[in-house]
Design a protein around this motif. Structure first.
Motif, short mmCIF file in Angstrom:
data_model
loop_
_atom_site.label_atom_id
_atom_site.label_comp_id
_atom_site.label_asym_id
_atom_site.label_seq_id
_atom_site.Cartn_x
_atom_site.Cartn_y
_atom_site.Cartn_z
N VAL A 158 11.56 4.00 -2.12
CA VAL A 158 10.95 5.07 -2.92
C VAL A 158 9.91 4.46 -3.88
O VAL A 158 8.82 5.01 -4.06
CB VAL A 158 12.03 5.85 -3.71
CG1 VAL A 158 11.38 6.85 -4.65
CG2 VAL A 158 12.97 6.56 -2.76
N ASP A 159 10.24 3.29 -4.44
CA ASP A 159 9.29 2.63 -5.32
C ASP A 159 8.00 2.24 -4.59
O ASP A 159 6.91 2.40 -5.13
CB ASP A 159 9.92 1.38 -5.96
CG ASP A 159 10.66 1.74 -7.24
OD1 ASP A 159 10.27 2.73 -7.88
OD2 ASP A 159 11.63 1.04 -7.58
N VAL A 160 8.16 1.74 -3.37
CA VAL A 160 6.97 1.40 -2.58
C VAL A 160 6.10 2.64 -2.44
O VAL A 160 4.89 2.62 -2.68
CB VAL A 160 7.35 0.87 -1.18
CG1 VAL A 160 6.11 0.70 -0.31
CG2 VAL A 160 8.09 -0.46 -1.28
N LEU A 161 6.75 3.75 -2.10
CA LEU A 161 6.04 5.00 -1.91
C LEU A 161 5.29 5.39 -3.18
O LEU A 161 4.11 5.75 -3.16
CB LEU A 161 7.05 6.09 -1.53
CG LEU A 161 6.49 7.36 -0.92
CD1 LEU A 161 5.97 7.07 0.48
CD2 LEU A 161 7.58 8.43 -0.85
N LEU A 162 5.99 5.29 -4.31
CA LEU A 162 5.39 5.68 -5.59
C LEU A 162 4.20 4.80 -5.96
O LEU A 162 3.11 5.30 -6.26
CB LEU A 162 6.44 5.60 -6.72
CG LEU A 162 7.46 6.73 -6.79
CD1 LEU A 162 8.52 6.43 -7.84
CD2 LEU A 162 6.76 8.05 -7.12
N VAL A 163 4.41 3.48 -5.92
CA VAL A 163 3.34 2.61 -6.40
C VAL A 163 2.15 2.58 -5.44
O VAL A 163 1.00 2.50 -5.87
CB VAL A 163 3.83 1.19 -6.75
CG1 VAL A 163 4.66 1.19 -8.01
CG2 VAL A 163 4.61 0.56 -5.63
N VAL A 164 2.43 2.70 -4.14
CA VAL A 164 1.30 2.77 -3.20
C VAL A 164 0.51 4.05 -3.45
O VAL A 164 -0.73 4.05 -3.42
CB VAL A 164 1.79 2.68 -1.73
CG1 VAL A 164 0.68 3.04 -0.77
CG2 VAL A 164 2.30 1.28 -1.42
N SER A 165 1.20 5.14 -3.75
CA SER A 165 0.50 6.40 -4.05
C SER A 165 -0.39 6.23 -5.27
O SER A 165 -1.54 6.70 -5.30
CB SER A 165 1.48 7.53 -4.32
OG SER A 165 2.38 7.65 -3.26
N VAL A 166 0.15 5.58 -6.31
CA VAL A 166 -0.66 5.37 -7.51
C VAL A 166 -1.89 4.54 -7.18
O VAL A 166 -3.01 4.86 -7.58
CB VAL A 166 0.16 4.67 -8.63
CG1 VAL A 166 -0.74 4.28 -9.79
CG2 VAL A 166 1.27 5.58 -9.11
N ALA A 167 -1.70 3.50 -6.41
CA ALA A 167 -2.82 2.62 -6.05
C ALA A 167 -3.89 3.40 -5.29
O ALA A 167 -5.08 3.30 -5.57
CB ALA A 167 -2.32 1.44 -5.22
#
Lengths: 373, 371
Positions: free
Chosen positions: A236-245
């Protein structure tokens, strides 16, 4: 499999009972990536400079204007005397002092050569080098203009030389495009290693490990059941931070999204496994924390090429960089984001990461036998 | 005070029983300074450069020698074609290439704007930005010099610059990075050592005893932090000494000022850890929270690596709540510049204010929990 599901449910329940965990593992990374993504820039622009103008002529004002007007400098103030200015430099209130001598305007008008002085605070050596080069070339340009204006007749025409600088692989030369994928990798490492590191040692410290020992769970089931919830958090964190990027910083993901997720999962295998290994060799949570931070996170941050290029390191230290999983993951995420390359370009790194993950997981699972019994 | 000391003694006892933690806190930081002090270096010098000169005229040679004599670039290849440059760049054999097109001199002499091409490997944007800056400045400088020469005033340009670099005349990046590393290591070890202290008692169930103990909250807080203060201070002294012995970090200011600054910074960091410990209810969470507020912010928002002046304004505002920001200004000022401590009143004041706020909040939280 049913036993595994049971253990999984127990672990998830424990997570749910700890509601403060959620903001920390989900909201904090997003905020951090946003703030740090903006902060991590090495552009040497807007360097604060104080001008000591002993001349106060149109010519000196023109030179000052040139500094203030360029993106490289921000003129903080123009003073007549040197009193107190050097102190500003010592206190870090300004980075540079430009001194324009008296009679500057008259000398320029008469065509007499004149020297301006630039004093720079050298403690930030890299920024200073670039800023000095910028100051020198700003003055040189002005000098050339003045000379051309002074003797228009004598001059044979000369065109200006323009360096057309092309940057490959990161054409906007945005340090953000370089740093944001790095911060992403670092955040994932911090969160998942910590979670893994606390997984078993907590039970040890609280004395509940005994209960797990008498259950008919197999070792790998216990490992998987313990780590899977944290693995889910990691995904879920990968998903979140990739989205922010991608959506906030608008860093184009030129490579394959599926590949990014697949290899991020392998990376999580490494970081969670590392955490678990720490968990099995520590007696208390405090020990686990110290071990994880000082022996694993520090080297990962400094030796992985996150900020400091590996090629700049002394030859004796460089091999250390290649035993760190983050080194490989950084090559992969930066390659995927910046260069849009795929497995054909970084299969050695992907392989190294996979091997790393498998080895550390096996080690941690094997070690855990001693812990449980 | 006696009660505070008693708490301190108990805490110290606990630390002593945990040998590994003690060793890590005391000696590992100095060891890491050693390792990272050598490893970290981003002096962008000796950038491997390929030159494709299609002209071989006076002007083109002037440009090439300006690049090579700048000490930033090493000429390592003279490829014959663009394809060869591409190959050199792809294989990482050169980081930059200068391409001088045919007709540059002719264009220059006829007064046209003439382009030369500089190609930079941008995979590491930090290095590339610096190389970009050098290349641009060198080209502008050569351009100006050529114009002056054409005007017949080459011997003495109307305005020249006399650059002087203070405090670090050789421009060694170690002198900049080592103080930053000191701040980073001290911050991390202090925050981490205290962030578990109270939450551990809660998790182990010994908190009830503390609640009932006849001791004021303030004495309790003081007692909890004193042992860690002693350890962190000893560790900081080791780091600073290591930096001076191994990296020629100078000591131009006063030791008393340095000791005071280090002590204040440690108190601020310990207070941060303590506050975390009172706010969360599990050690795992305390660990995570303390890393998130100390690790990356201290590295990225303190001016340790990235200049604060270059950050966007709203981010600059955030840096004011990072204690390392103040500590680094004071540390670099005392050590590198020999500035006396009084000059750093604003930074010292900020550190004191920060410590008072975090310790005050931690005491309030504790007082409330103790009922």
């Amino acid at each position: 499999m049913r036993r595994l599901r049971f253990l999984l449910r127990k672990e998830l329940q424990e997570l749910r009972r700890n509601p403060r965990m959620f903001p920390v593992v989900f909201v904090a990374p997003v905020i951090q990536l946003t703030v740090l993504g903006y902060a991590a820039t090495t552009d040497v622009k807007h360097v604060p400079i104080v001008v000591v103008d002993a001349d106060r002529s149109p010519a000196s004002r023109d030179l000052i204007e040139r500094f203030d007007g360029s993106v490289y400098f921000t003129v903080q103030g123009v003073v007549s005397g040197t009193a107190g200015v050097e102190r500003d430099l010592a206190l870090g209130r300004t980075w540079m002092i430009l001194s324009i001598p008296p009679e500057f305007g008259r000398d320029v008008e008469l065509g007499r050569p004149v020297t301006v002085q630039v004093v720079a605070d050298g403690s930030d050596s890299n920024s200073t080098t670039v800023a000095l080069a910028n100051a020198t070339s700003l003055v040189a340009e002005r000098a050339a203009e003045l000379a051309a204006a002074a003797r228009p007749a004598a001059a044979r025409p000369v065109g200006a030389l323009d360096a057309r600088i092309r940057v490959w692989f990161n054409p906007q030369l945005s340090s953000r495009h370089f740093m944001v994928p790095g911060v992403l990798a670092l955040l994932l490492m911090v969160i998942t290693t910590v979670l893994g590191a606390m997984a078993i040692v907590r039970e040890k410290e609280l004395g509940t490990l005994e209960q797990l020992n008498v259950t008919p769970l197999r070792r790998w089931e216990l490992t998987v059941g313990k780590l899977l919830p944290y693995g889910l958090i990691g995904v879920v964190d990968v998903l979140l931070v990739v989205s922010v990027a991608v959506f906030w910083f608008e860093i184009p993901l030129r490579g394959s999204l599926a590949l990014l997720f697949g290899l991020s999962f392998v990376y999580l295998l490494c970081t969670l496994g590392l955490g678990l290994l720490v968990s099995t060799v520590s007696a208390t949570q405090q020990q686990a924390m110290m071990t994880a931070v000082f022996f694993f996170m520090f080297p990962m941050i400094y030796l992985s090429g996150f900020i400091f290029p590996i090629e700049n390191m002394p030859a004796a230290i460089q091999p250390l960089a290649y035993v760190i999983p983050l080194t490989y993951y950084l090559v992969i995420v930066r390659g995927l984001f910046l260069k849009g390359v795929g497995l054909e370009a970084f299969w050695p790194e992907a392989l190294a990461l996979l091997a790393w993950g498998v080895v550390v997981m096996t080690l941690a699972t094997l070690r855990s036998r001693k812990t449980y019994r | 005070m006696r009660k505070a000391l008693a708490v301190g003694r108990k805490e110290l006892h606990q630390i002593r029983r945990d040998r590994r933690t003690l060793v890590i806190l005391l000696f590992v930081p100095a060891f890491f300074l050693l390792l990272y002090g050598y490893a970290l270096n981003w002096d962008v010098r000796h950038v491997r450069l390929a030159v494709l000169d299609r002209e071989h005229t006076l002007e083109s040679r002037a440009l090439v020698s300006a690049f090579v004599n700048s000490s930033y670039f090493d000429l390592v290849a003279s490829p014959g074609s663009m394809a060869e440059i591409e190959r050199l760049m792809d294989r990482g054999e050169v980081r930059a290439a200068l391409v001088i097109p045919e007709g540059m001199s002719r264009d220059l002499r006829s007064g046209r704007l003439t382009q030369v091409q500089v190609i930079i490997n941008g995979d590491n944007a930090n290095t590339a930005t610096t190389v970009f800056g050098y290349a641009q400045a060198i080209a502008r400088g050569v351009s100006a010099a050529l114009q002056l020469e054409a005007l017949g005033v080459a011997a003495a340009p109307p305005i020249s610059v006399d650059p002087r670099v203070w405090y670090n005349p050789e421009l060694r990046s170690a002198l900049f990075l080592v103080p930053g590393l000191i701040g980073f290591i001290v911050m991390l070890s202090s925050v981490i050592s205290t962030s578990l202290s109270i939450v551990r008692e809660k998790e182990r169930g010994t908190w009830e005893q503390v609640r009932m103990a006849p001791i004021s909250t303030v004495s309790y807080v003081v007692g909890k932090t004193i042992p860690y203060f002693v350890i962190s201070f000893a560790s900081a002294v080791l780091i600073v000494l290591a930096a001076m012995l191994l990296f020629d970090l100078p000591m131009r200011g006063s030791w008393a000022g340095l000791v005071l600054a280090v002590s204040l910074f440690i108190v601020a960091a310990l207070g941060t850890g303590l506050l975390v410990s009172t706010l969360v209810d599990s050690q795992a969470l305390a660990f995570l929270a303390s890393l998130l507020i100390s690790l990356l912010p201290t590295m990225i928002l303190s001016g340790f690596v990235f200049p604060i002046a270059s950050m966007p304004a709203p981010i600059q505002v955030i840096t004011y709540i990072v204690p390392a920001r103040y500590f680094l200004v004071v540390l670099r000022g005392i050590v590198l510049k020999g500035v006396e401590l009084q000059a750093f009143a604003p930074q010292i004041g900020a550190l004191v204010a920060y410590s008072v706020v975090v310790l005050g909040l931690a005491s309030l939280r504790l007082a409330r929990e103790r009922g």
